[in-house]
Design a protein around this motif. Structure first.
Motif, mmCIF file in Angstrom:
data_model
loop_
_atom_site.group_PDB
_atom_site.id
_atom_site.type_symbol
_atom_site.label_atom_id
_atom_site.label_comp_id
_atom_site.label_asym_id
_atom_site.label_seq_id
_atom_site.Cartn_x
_atom_site.Cartn_y
_atom_site.Cartn_z
ATOM 1 N N VAL A 7 0.835 -1.209 0.000
ATOM 2 C CA VAL A 7 0.000 0.000 0.000
ATOM 3 C C VAL A 7 0.867 1.254 0.000
ATOM 4 C CG1 VAL A 7 -1.688 1.322 1.321
ATOM 5 C CG2 VAL A 7 -1.950 -1.148 1.107
ATOM 6 N N THR A 8 1.964 1.229 0.744
ATOM 7 C CA THR A 8 2.870 2.379 0.804
ATOM 8 C C THR A 8 3.430 2.715 -0.569
ATOM 9 O OG1 THR A 8 3.488 1.929 3.097
ATOM 10 C CG2 THR A 8 4.998 3.289 1.806
ATOM 11 N N PHE A 9 3.941 1.705 -1.253
ATOM 12 C CA PHE A 9 4.498 1.948 -2.582
ATOM 13 C C PHE A 9 3.409 2.343 -3.579
ATOM 14 C CE2 PHE A 9 7.952 -0.618 -0.769
ATOM 15 C CZ PHE A 9 9.034 0.189 -1.094
ATOM 16 N N ALA A 10 2.207 1.775 -3.407
ATOM 17 C CA ALA A 10 1.091 2.142 -4.283
ATOM 18 C C ALA A 10 0.722 3.616 -4.105
ATOM 19 C CB ALA A 10 -0.116 1.258 -3.992
ATOM 20 N N ILE A 11 0.770 4.097 -2.862
ATOM 21 C CA ILE A 11 0.469 5.500 -2.587
ATOM 22 C C ILE A 11 1.495 6.414 -3.257
ATOM 23 C CG2 ILE A 11 0.422 7.249 -0.764
ATOM 24 C CD1 ILE A 11 -0.839 5.136 1.051
ATOM 25 N N LEU A 12 2.767 6.051 -3.162
ATOM 26 C CA LEU A 12 3.821 6.864 -3.774
ATOM 27 C C LEU A 12 3.689 6.889 -5.300
ATOM 28 C CD1 LEU A 12 6.891 5.808 -1.595
ATOM 29 C CD2 LEU A 12 5.730 8.031 -1.591
ATOM 30 N N VAL A 13 3.387 5.745 -5.882
ATOM 31 C CA VAL A 13 3.211 5.702 -7.341
ATOM 32 C C VAL A 13 1.970 6.490 -7.750
ATOM 33 C CG1 VAL A 13 2.742 4.191 -9.310
ATOM 34 C CG2 VAL A 13 4.419 3.519 -7.598
ATOM 35 N N LEU A 14 0.900 6.386 -6.968
ATOM 36 C CA LEU A 14 -0.308 7.152 -7.254
ATOM 37 C C LEU A 14 -0.033 8.649 -7.158
ATOM 38 C CD1 LEU A 14 -3.336 7.210 -7.832
ATOM 39 C CD2 LEU A 14 -3.748 7.055 -5.371
ATOM 40 N N GLY A 15 0.744 9.051 -6.147
ATOM 41 C CA GLY A 15 1.112 10.460 -6.031
ATOM 42 C C GLY A 15 1.923 10.917 -7.219
ATOM 43 N N LEU A 16 2.814 10.071 -7.691
ATOM 44 C CA LEU A 16 3.633 10.396 -8.866
ATOM 45 C C LEU A 16 2.765 10.588 -10.106
ATOM 46 C CD1 LEU A 16 6.988 8.807 -9.869
ATOM 47 C CD2 LEU A 16 5.128 8.839 -11.517
ATOM 48 N N VAL A 17 1.829 9.666 -10.331
ATOM 49 C CA VAL A 17 0.952 9.751 -11.500
ATOM 50 C C VAL A 17 0.069 10.997 -11.434
ATOM 51 C CG1 VAL A 17 -0.934 8.620 -12.732
ATOM 52 C CG2 VAL A 17 0.965 7.262 -11.857
ATOM 53 N N THR A 18 -0.466 11.273 -10.251
ATOM 54 C CA THR A 18 -1.324 12.452 -10.084
ATOM 55 C C THR A 18 -0.543 13.733 -10.322
ATOM 56 O OG1 THR A 18 -2.649 11.263 -8.448
ATOM 57 C CG2 THR A 18 -2.866 13.657 -8.508
ATOM 58 N N THR A 19 0.657 13.810 -9.777
ATOM 59 C CA THR A 19 1.490 14.998 -9.962
ATOM 60 C C THR A 19 1.865 15.174 -11.422
ATOM 61 O OG1 THR A 19 2.374 14.771 -7.728
ATOM 62 C CG2 THR A 19 3.635 16.124 -9.262
#
Length: 282
Positions: A7-19
């Motif tokens: 979940v932690t890595f998924a959150i970071l990747v999601l933040g990257l995609v959103t940004t």
């Protein structure tokens, strides 16, 4: 704990995609905004390999959630509600602050949990697979940057629900046949240099080819009040929130007709400070 790590890595990747979506078609800005996420992912990988403890896993999750939520909110406000902050300053500071905040929140949470010596589970990412994971992350970053570069330089990132804007480019409006007429304006409480030329433009959307445009249809507001957001150096011009507004659509005034009797008000802001006001009328 493995689920928490995923979940932690998924959150970071999601933040990257959103940004990446906030960066639009500016590849230089996209690289600058996305680099902190790459750094945070590498830090998370290192900590999972070096300290595979429950305290570390939970702390990384808290840090990732906090940073992604904060940066996403600030970027959103800078683009869609520019009156609340200076967009240029936000995009300049947040990439650096996000990494600092990530490390700070992780350190504080790790210390408070007090579980440094309790190793619950080994990390799902072993040392031997560390390079392969970094390679995959690098490929993901390259893919997202490539997607940003695919946007034509002529297509604005300020497109909302299918409606596009020229963001005050009166020369381009005339070239594309969207220009309707110039408007009157008066600047109050500001004595600096200003390059402000408000006008009315026809509402439009870009076609499949970004050099082609299509007029809006089936809309109650077929016109837009065009104005230059960056008509003043080191400042931004935004719709005033202190006075009554009419049709404010994500920082743009939409018009039913090219003729109107209303007076529109704008603020000249720098770092959240109002330097002056502008009145615009027909």
């Amino acid at each position: 704990m493995k689920t928490l790590q995923v979940v932690t890595f998924a959150i970071l990747v999601l933040g990257l995609v959103t940004t990446n979506s906030f960066a639009g078609n500016d590849k230089g800005l996209a690289f600058y905004l996305l680099m902190p996420y790459l750094i945070m992912i590498i830090i998370a990988l290192y900590r999972n390999c070096k300290y595979p403890t429950g305290a570390s896993h939970i702390s990384l999750f808290i840090a990732a959630s906090s940073v992604c939520w904060l940066t996403g909110r600030e970027y959103y406000n800078a683009i869609y509600h520019p009156a609340s902050s200076t967009a240029g300053l936000t995009f300049l500071v947040m990439p650096v602050m996000s990494v600092v905040l990530f490390l700070g929140v992780y350190a504080i949470a790790f210390a408070l949990l007090g579980l440094r010596q309790q190793k619950f589970e080994a990390s799902i990412i072993s040392v031997t697979s560390f390079r392969n994971v970094l390679l995959l992350i690098g490929l993901l970053i390259c893919l997202l940057l490539y997607r940003s570069c695919r946007y034509s330089n002529t297509k604005r990132s300020t497109s909302y629900e299918g409606r596009d804007f020229l963001s005050g480019d009166i020369t381009k409006a005339k070239k594309l046949g969207l220009f309707v007429k110039e408007l009157n304006y008066k600047v109050d409480k500001f004595s600096g240099s200003i390059n402000f030329h408000p006008y009315v433009e026809k509402g439009f959307i870009y076609g499949e080819d970004s050099t082609e445009i299509e007029s809006l249809r089936n809309t109650d507001y077929p016109y837009t009040l065009g104005f230059q957001r960056h008509a003043v150096k080191d400042a931004v011009i935004v719709i005033s929130k202190e006075r009554p507004i009419h049709v404010n659509y994500y920082g743009q005034y939409l018009l039913q007709k090219p003729q109107f009797v209303d007076t529109f008000y704008f603020d000249i802001k720098s770092s959240g400070v109002t330097l002056g006001t502008i009145k615009v009328w027909d």
